[in-house]
Scaffold this motif. Structure first.
Motif, PDB file in Angstrom:
ATOM      1  N   ILE A 238      -6.601   0.352  -4.864  1.00  0.00           N
ATOM      2  CA  ILE A 238      -5.264  -0.678  -4.954  1.00  0.00           C
ATOM      3  C   ILE A 238      -5.502  -1.782  -4.622  1.00  0.00           C
ATOM      4  CG2 ILE A 238      -3.794  -0.760  -2.641  1.00  0.00           C
ATOM      5  CD1 ILE A 238      -4.666   1.957  -2.003  1.00  0.00           C
ATOM      6  N   SER A 239      -6.769  -2.074  -4.092  1.00  0.00           N
ATOM      7  CA  SER A 239      -7.184  -3.746  -4.375  1.00  0.00           C
ATOM      8  C   SER A 239      -7.349  -4.706  -5.478  1.00  0.00           C
ATOM      9  CB  SER A 239      -8.779  -3.452  -3.711  1.00  0.00           C
ATOM     10  OG  SER A 239      -9.365  -5.102  -3.393  1.00  0.00           O
ATOM     11  N   ASP A 240      -7.825  -3.602  -6.545  1.00  0.00           N
ATOM     12  CA  ASP A 240      -7.185  -4.260  -8.115  1.00  0.00           C
ATOM     13  C   ASP A 240      -5.904  -4.126  -8.178  1.00  0.00           C
ATOM     14  OD1 ASP A 240     -10.396  -3.857  -7.631  1.00  0.00           O
ATOM     15  OD2 ASP A 240     -10.860  -1.681  -8.890  1.00  0.00           O
ATOM     16  N   ALA A 241      -4.772  -2.584  -7.807  1.00  0.00           N
ATOM     17  CA  ALA A 241      -4.135  -3.361  -9.140  1.00  0.00           C
ATOM     18  C   ALA A 241      -3.383  -4.225  -8.240  1.00  0.00           C
ATOM     19  CB  ALA A 241      -3.638  -1.464  -8.137  1.00  0.00           C
ATOM     20  N   TYR A 242      -3.729  -5.089  -7.417  1.00  0.00           N
ATOM     21  CA  TYR A 242      -2.386  -5.905  -6.266  1.00  0.00           C
ATOM     22  C   TYR A 242      -3.843  -7.084  -6.747  1.00  0.00           C
ATOM     23  CZ  TYR A 242       1.069  -3.145  -4.266  1.00  0.00           C
ATOM     24  OH  TYR A 242       1.854  -2.037  -4.019  1.00  0.00           O
TER      25      TYR A 242
ATOM     26  N   THR B 283       1.541  -1.156  -0.183  1.00  0.00           N
ATOM     27  CA  THR B 283       0.122   0.054   0.284  1.00  0.00           C
ATOM     28  C   THR B 283       0.485   1.145  -0.131  1.00  0.00           C
ATOM     29  OG1 THR B 283      -1.972  -1.110   0.979  1.00  0.00           O
ATOM     30  CG2 THR B 283      -1.859   1.241   1.281  1.00  0.00           C
ATOM     31  N   LEU B 284       1.576   1.283   0.855  1.00  0.00           N
ATOM     32  CA  LEU B 284       2.580   2.501   1.081  1.00  0.00           C
ATOM     33  C   LEU B 284       3.755   2.764  -0.538  1.00  0.00           C
ATOM     34  CD1 LEU B 284       4.354   2.005   4.855  1.00  0.00           C
ATOM     35  CD2 LEU B 284       2.220   4.217   3.749  1.00  0.00           C
ATOM     36  N   ILE B 285       3.917   1.666  -0.612  1.00  0.00           N
ATOM     37  CA  ILE B 285       4.378   1.270  -2.527  1.00  0.00           C
ATOM     38  C   ILE B 285       3.493   2.006  -3.244  1.00  0.00           C
ATOM     39  CG2 ILE B 285       5.089   0.464  -4.423  1.00  0.00           C
ATOM     40  CD1 ILE B 285       6.834  -1.737  -1.721  1.00  0.00           C
ATOM     41  N   TYR B 286       2.241   2.066  -3.305  1.00  0.00           N
ATOM     42  CA  TYR B 286       0.764   2.396  -4.370  1.00  0.00           C
ATOM     43  C   TYR B 286       1.190   3.296  -4.199  1.00  0.00           C
ATOM     44  CZ  TYR B 286      -3.211   2.713  -6.941  1.00  0.00           C
ATOM     45  OH  TYR B 286      -4.082   2.715  -7.872  1.00  0.00           O
TER      46      TYR B 286
END
Length: 145
Positions: free
Chosen positions: A31-35, A13-16
């Protein structure tokens, strides 16, 4: 040592958020979708990261989350310490639940403790910023840009 998913998701999350343009808001859903990870887990993660002061939460329409402090100020060791429940590599590290009969004379626990300290010392040498130098590549992977 193996990190929990909670810590993994916190770091991701912090990297995103660090890969986003300065001050740009993100949503938990993004974030949920990205990962491709659980939104419910991320809600817990972002809540704690907010309480710890790492992220800022803006409520309401057009709201979202973003980093609250400079990525150069966030050490990876610090995040791991805040998000891991314990560092009991072996039973004898847990004084309340230690049933090992040789614990009073065991030399192994000292070696394992030393190894844990070395592990954390390495993590303390790195900041979130160290993982954001290839923002363009991260953005392509995370945002499809």
């Amino acid at each position: 040592m193996r990190l929990t998913l909670y810590t993994d998701y916190s770091l991701r999350t912090l990297i995103y958020l660090g890969a986003k343009e300065d001050g740009q808001l993100s949503t938990i859903q993004e974030i949920s979708d990205a990962y491709n990870i659980s939104k419910n887990h991320l809600m817990k993660v972002t809540h704690q990261l907010g309480l710890l002061g790492y992220i800022e939460t803006i409520r309401g329409r057009g709201g979202g989350i973003r980093l609250a402090i400079d990525p150069k100020s966030i050490t990876i060791g610090e995040i791991v310490r805040h998000t891991e429940e314990d560092f009991h590599l072996v039973e004898c590290f847990d004084k309340e639940n230690n049933l090992c009969k040789i614990a009073p004379e065991c030399q192994l626990k000292g070696v394992l403790y030393e190894a844990l300290q070395a592990y954390m010392a390495v993590l303390d040498r790195y900041t979130l910023d160290d993982f954001l130098h290839s923002k363009e590549k991260l953005m392509a992977l995370l945002f499809g840009k």
